[in-house]
Design an enzyme around this catalytic site. Sequence first.
Site, PDB file in Angstrom:
ATOM      1  N   CYS A  25      88.193  15.476   1.877  1.00 18.89           N
ATOM      2  CA  CYS A  25      89.574  15.956   1.917  1.00 18.89           C
ATOM      3  C   CYS A  25      90.034  15.761   3.360  1.00 18.89           C
ATOM      4  O   CYS A  25      89.574  14.825   4.017  1.00 18.89           O
ATOM      5  CB  CYS A  25      89.665  17.414   1.444  1.00 18.89           C
ATOM      6  SG  CYS A  25      88.739  18.584   2.449  1.00 18.89           S
ATOM      7  N   SER A  26      90.894  16.606   3.857  1.00 21.06           N
ATOM      8  CA  SER A  26      91.352  16.453   5.239  1.00 21.06           C
ATOM      9  C   SER A  26      90.239  16.714   6.241  1.00 21.06           C
ATOM     10  O   SER A  26      90.011  15.935   7.153  1.00 21.06           O
ATOM     11  CB  SER A  26      92.517  17.402   5.529  1.00 21.06           C
ATOM     12  OG  SER A  26      93.614  17.086   4.721  1.00 21.06           O
TER      13      SER A  26
END
Length: 164
Positions: free
Chosen positions: A96-97
């Site tokens: 994800c981020s």
Amino acid sequence: MKTLLFYICVICTFSSFSQDTLAELLDKHNKNSIPYISIEELTENNTEPILLDARELEEYNVSHLKNAIHVGFNKFDLKKTTKQLPNKQQFIVIYCSLGIRSEDIAEKLKKEGYTNVYNLYGGIFEWKNNDLPLFNLKDEETHNVHVFSKIWSTWLTKGIKIYE
């Protein structure tokens, strides 16, 4: 005495809002239930992993790792994802981020019996911070990275920050 108390309050306030390192941030938000794989380990590995992007579609559309499959987070569909991944022993890396949402998705796959699942340490931000390529929906290399929020954007030190 009041001055000393004031400084103690200020220090405690600032230290509770900031994270000095990525490790501290991940320790704060993750359970460490899924092993991390570093950028270096992933790029040096001779086995081609299945890459799953656990960010929202608008983030994925801005940029993603080459050949990553979007699975999302808020609308993650376990049944749909497992249909795409019939081999429960295959090498899977979820990102994800930063590596927080991806742990949650990885836990769901682990509960379904997947045995070779890893969380990308530092996520797409660390990927870009290490000057590795990202791709847009046209499969063209891009420097754009959706940063999710102003708070999380501080962890992206390279690339072009996209907020929408």
